[in-house]
Design a protein around this motif. Sequence first.
Motif, short mmCIF file in Angstrom:
data_model
loop_
_atom_site.label_atom_id
_atom_site.label_comp_id
_atom_site.label_asym_id
_atom_site.label_seq_id
_atom_site.Cartn_x
_atom_site.Cartn_y
_atom_site.Cartn_z
N GLN A 87 0.84 -1.19 0.00
CA GLN A 87 0.00 0.00 0.00
C GLN A 87 0.88 1.25 0.00
O GLN A 87 2.10 1.17 0.19
N THR A 102 -7.77 9.59 -2.75
CA THR A 102 -6.60 8.86 -2.27
C THR A 102 -6.91 7.67 -1.38
O THR A 102 -6.01 6.92 -1.03
N THR A 103 -8.15 7.47 -0.98
CA THR A 103 -8.45 6.42 -0.01
C THR A 103 -8.17 5.02 -0.55
O THR A 103 -7.96 4.09 0.22
N GLY A 104 -8.15 4.85 -1.85
CA GLY A 104 -7.91 3.54 -2.45
C GLY A 104 -6.49 3.06 -2.36
O GLY A 104 -6.19 1.92 -2.72
N TYR A 105 -5.57 3.88 -1.89
CA TYR A 105 -4.16 3.50 -1.84
C TYR A 105 -3.79 2.65 -0.63
O TYR A 105 -2.65 2.24 -0.49
N TRP A 108 -8.49 -1.19 3.73
CA TRP A 108 -9.41 -0.84 4.81
C TRP A 108 -9.95 -2.10 5.46
O TRP A 108 -10.11 -3.14 4.81
N GLY A 164 -14.64 0.26 -6.82
CA GLY A 164 -13.75 0.87 -5.85
C GLY A 164 -12.81 -0.13 -5.20
O GLY A 164 -12.63 -0.11 -3.98
N GLY A 166 -9.58 -0.38 -5.15
CA GLY A 166 -8.38 0.14 -4.52
C GLY A 166 -7.16 -0.68 -4.93
O GLY A 166 -7.20 -1.46 -5.88
N ASP A 186 -11.59 0.57 -10.70
CA ASP A 186 -11.29 1.77 -9.93
C ASP A 186 -10.83 2.85 -10.90
O ASP A 186 -10.82 2.64 -12.12
N ILE A 190 -5.10 4.22 -9.77
CA ILE A 190 -5.01 3.10 -8.82
C ILE A 190 -4.56 1.81 -9.50
O ILE A 190 -3.95 0.93 -8.89
#
Length: 368
Positions: A87, A102-105, A108, A164, A166, A186, A190
């Motif tokens: 990641q 940027t949350t897909g990098y 979660w 999504g 990621g 995505d 990504i």
Amino acid sequence: MVFQLLSLDEDTLHEHIFERYVELERNSANLKQDLGIQSRTGTTIEIDIEPPLLTTATKTIRKKKKNKVKQNGSRTDIELYNVVVEQSLSDLNSSVSNNNSTTGYVLWSSTPFFLRWLLYNDESEPLRHPSESIKVVNIDQDMIKIPPIYSEINDTKVGIIELGTGISPLMAVILSNHVDYYICTDQRGILNKLKQNIKENISQISRRECISKSLEIKRSEIQIEYESDTIESNENKKRYNRASKTSTVSIEVEELDWEKFDISVNHPYLNQIRDDCDTIYIIAMDVIYNEYLIEPFLNTITNLRKYLSKNTKGTAVIQEVKCLIGVHLRSQDIVTEFLEQAIINHELPVYSISDSSLDASRYAFYLI
């Protein structure tokens, strides 16, 4: 006992939200109070997806089985997975990466939680194998049938489209063991990291042979790998025979921007999954966190459902198209807005999945 469904409408969704957050508060002492990033310190993280460990003896047995899978990729009846995710914490904290999305990098926590529930929980059995109708608890005498995600049991073709995705390959490489097609989607920035992570973990797809145009993986290359093994042994021969006879899974990576998705444009991978599969699941984990993304996401869901319900000649296709949406329960207002827009504005048939383990977690899962 298997999970139950709660049918949500304009009248019941607010009561559902209230009760869910009351339950969340009740269990707060046992739940992590964070945003849900799996690891904030490591650029390389290792995730074990395996059944709950009950005893020391059981732990030793499973560890031996897992090591065997990691060494030769062979199939085991107990599903054990070890996935390494590269990641990018720097891109997560960047204000310019991927147009500020940027949350897909990073990985979660909702995804590992969902996979462990789906693979090992007795209450999730209807999503693994054909079953009796599922009870809808807030409608008298109402039962609905839902198609299983696993395709090998009832000899149907199943495809998954993940929205999504990621950079994490976790969902793709694990569920590819049970489906015929898997499409990761995505935004463009990504995808290269996602492809790299899938290739690094391709050995975790041990129950099927993987083929992919976007990843440049051909079936013949897999067979050559077995044939060119330098050690001549009965075990290697068994591995080759198993590999040459097993079913295949087509796993692809495709750009799909919710704000730009156009059903009038040709989508070869989506066409294939639409025309070949009896059941299609659209899966999205932890994509509901920003009010500005809700409408584009729901538009994409709505358009995909329309797109997948017709073949190339424009006629209706007899198949099941379902959506599984995982939500990390953070802002109550965001979750409320998501359900209001889905149910009222888009008129989608939304059900909340309920069982003891889900209700005690900080995640909610919705079936459309």
